[in-house]
Design an enzyme around this catalytic site. Structure first.
Site, short mmCIF file in Angstrom:
data_model
loop_
_atom_site.label_atom_id
_atom_site.label_comp_id
_atom_site.label_asym_id
_atom_site.label_seq_id
_atom_site.Cartn_x
_atom_site.Cartn_y
_atom_site.Cartn_z
N ARG A 15 -14.05 -7.79 -0.34
CA ARG A 15 -13.42 -7.43 0.93
C ARG A 15 -12.89 -5.99 0.86
O ARG A 15 -12.31 -5.57 -0.13
CB ARG A 15 -12.26 -8.39 1.23
CG ARG A 15 -11.46 -8.06 2.49
CD ARG A 15 -10.20 -7.29 2.17
NE ARG A 15 -9.32 -7.16 3.34
CZ ARG A 15 -8.25 -6.38 3.36
NH1 ARG A 15 -7.92 -5.66 2.31
NH2 ARG A 15 -7.49 -6.30 4.44
N VAL A 16 -13.09 -5.24 1.90
CA VAL A 16 -12.54 -3.89 1.98
C VAL A 16 -11.62 -3.83 3.20
O VAL A 16 -11.99 -4.28 4.28
CB VAL A 16 -13.66 -2.84 2.10
CG1 VAL A 16 -13.07 -1.44 2.27
CG2 VAL A 16 -14.57 -2.86 0.88
N GLY A 47 -5.07 -5.09 7.13
CA GLY A 47 -6.13 -4.10 7.32
C GLY A 47 -7.14 -4.40 8.40
O GLY A 47 -7.61 -3.49 9.11
N ASP A 65 -8.48 -1.50 5.49
CA ASP A 65 -8.46 -0.26 6.29
C ASP A 65 -8.18 1.00 5.46
O ASP A 65 -8.55 2.09 5.86
CB ASP A 65 -7.37 -0.38 7.37
CG ASP A 65 -5.98 -0.58 6.75
OD1 ASP A 65 -5.85 -1.41 5.83
OD2 ASP A 65 -5.04 0.12 7.17
N THR A 88 -0.33 1.08 6.83
CA THR A 88 -0.20 -0.06 5.93
C THR A 88 -0.08 -1.32 6.77
O THR A 88 0.52 -1.28 7.86
CB THR A 88 1.01 0.07 4.99
OG1 THR A 88 1.11 -1.15 4.22
CG2 THR A 88 2.32 0.28 5.73
N GLY A 89 -0.62 -2.40 6.27
CA GLY A 89 -0.52 -3.64 7.04
C GLY A 89 -1.77 -4.48 6.89
O GLY A 89 -2.57 -4.25 5.97
N THR A 135 0.84 -1.20 0.00
CA THR A 135 0.00 0.00 0.00
C THR A 135 0.87 1.25 0.00
O THR A 135 1.97 1.23 0.55
CB THR A 135 -0.86 -0.04 1.28
OG1 THR A 135 -1.77 -1.12 1.15
CG2 THR A 135 -1.62 1.24 1.52
N1 ASP Z 1 -3.76 -2.27 4.57
C1 ASP Z 1 -4.04 -2.83 3.28
C2 ASP Z 1 -5.30 -3.65 3.36
O1 ASP Z 1 -5.49 -4.36 4.33
C3 ASP Z 1 -2.94 -3.68 2.75
C4 ASP Z 1 -1.58 -3.03 2.73
O2 ASP Z 1 -1.25 -2.21 3.58
O3 ASP Z 1 -0.80 -3.35 1.81
O4 ASP Z 1 -6.06 -3.64 2.43
#
Ligand code: ASP
Length: 330
Positions: free
Chosen positions: A226-227, A252, A229, A249-250, A198
């Site tokens: 799916r959605v 979500g 964060d 990022t992470g 992200t």
């Molecule tokens: N946070 C994003 C999600 O869960 C994924 C990412 O940070 O790469 O959709």
């Protein structure tokens, strides 16, 4: 005469305040995702250089906007647009694929001065989802739009539309195929992926205003619909001139459950914590839930802080002293 003097004094005060208000040193901070797979041994020298170059270019674009007197929102938008168009990150071109092998993009943006925000989720025809998020914020009465409705709206506002395959790179297709095989072996066990890509940006402009934005393809093999964060205001993105601007990022689901981005702001405003304490506190909370990822944050004084609990996080900044730093690993 007395009224005249008062008027002169007021004009002087206004002019001085305006001059002061424009005197903040701009700051910009970005991330390009975090993950345990972001280790030196997993990247070739070429791949590492391409990512570093892209992060540098993104910082220069955003900082250029701020230095020229542009707003933090413009800086965030332009920086994220560049990263969405770059194939090295999981946003726009280069986004991961869902379990059906399709792209579903999410993005959000927020203005710290007004607390206005905009977000899109589950789109695959808007070339730059961050532009759609901003359009929703500024040209609709809504905060968040999804799927086809968001696309119809974006098109009606003149945004560039593309076919979904525009976002799909060969490299992502290959890793999707591999991940499908792994999925088959694990059956339905959900595991945290090793790399999130992200992109996010937080900026402070010369007028003392903060903004934040985040854009993503989500998580590889996510369920259709799916959605995460990233488009959720308060989870993946938050900005308030009275506290800070944050992008996450992470994994979500953990960032949604912990209201990560807003938590940083709330810890500062309600508990009086400093920016770094608030980010650390939030990361600690996420860690306790079992979540992985990272946060970038910036306060109104220009203090910046980045934290992550993975092996690496693509990240960089240009601070108030114009110092630029870009890092990938711990
Ligand atoms: N946070 C994003 C999600 O869960 C994924 C990412 O940070 O790469 O959709």
């Amino acid at each position: 005469m007395k009224e005249y003097l008062i008027l002169v004094c007021l004009s002087f005060m206004y002019l001085t305040n305006t001059a002061l208000a424009q005197n903040n040193s701009p700051v910009i901070v970005i991330h390009g995702g975090a993950g345990d797979g972001i280790k030196k041994e997993n990247f070739t020298a070429d791949e590492e250089k391409s990512c570093m170059d892209a992060l540098k270019k993104a910082l220069e674009i955003g900082y250029g906007v701020l230095e020229a007197g542009g707003s933090c929102l413009d800086a965030v938008e332009k920086t994220i647009m560049f990263l969405e168009d770059s194939p090295f990150f999981n946003a726009g071109v280069g986004s991961v694929l869902n379990a059906e092998g399709k792209v579903e993009l999410d993005a959000s943006i927020m203005e710290g001065k007004t607390l206005k925000a905009g977000a899109v989720a589950g789109v695959n025809k808007i070339k730059n989802p961050i532009l759609a998020a901003r359009c929703i914020m500024e040209q609709s009465p809504h905060v968040m739009m999804i799927g086809e409705g968001a696309e119809v709206f974006a098109k009606s506002k003149g945004l560039t539309m593309v076919k979904p395959h525009h976002f799909i790179t060969e490299k992502v297709k290959e890793s999707w195929k591999k991940s499908q095989e792994v999925e088959q072996q694990k059956k339905s066990k959900i595991e945290t992926p090793s790399k999130f890509g992200t992109v996010g940006c937080v900026a402070l402009d010369k007028y003392g205003n903060l903004a934040a934005g985040t854009s993503t393809g989500g998580m590889m093999n996510k369920k259709f619909g799916r959605v995460g964060d990233s488009p959720i205001i308060g989870a993946g993105t938050y900005a308030d001139n009275n506290s800070c601007a944050v992008s996450a990022t992470g994994h979500g689901e953990y960032f949604i459950r912990s209201n990560a981005a807003f938590r940083v702001s709330a810890l500062m405003q309600m508990k009086g914590l400093s920016l770094s304490e608030a980010v650390q506190g939030t990361m600690q909370f996420i860690r306790q839930l079992g979540g992985k990822g990272g946060l970038i944050a910036l306060d109104k004084k220009g203090n910046l802080y980045m934290d992550f609990n993975t092996e690496g996080m693509f990240r960089g900044y240009i601070d108030a002293q114009k110092k630029m730093e870009i890092k990938i690993y711990k």
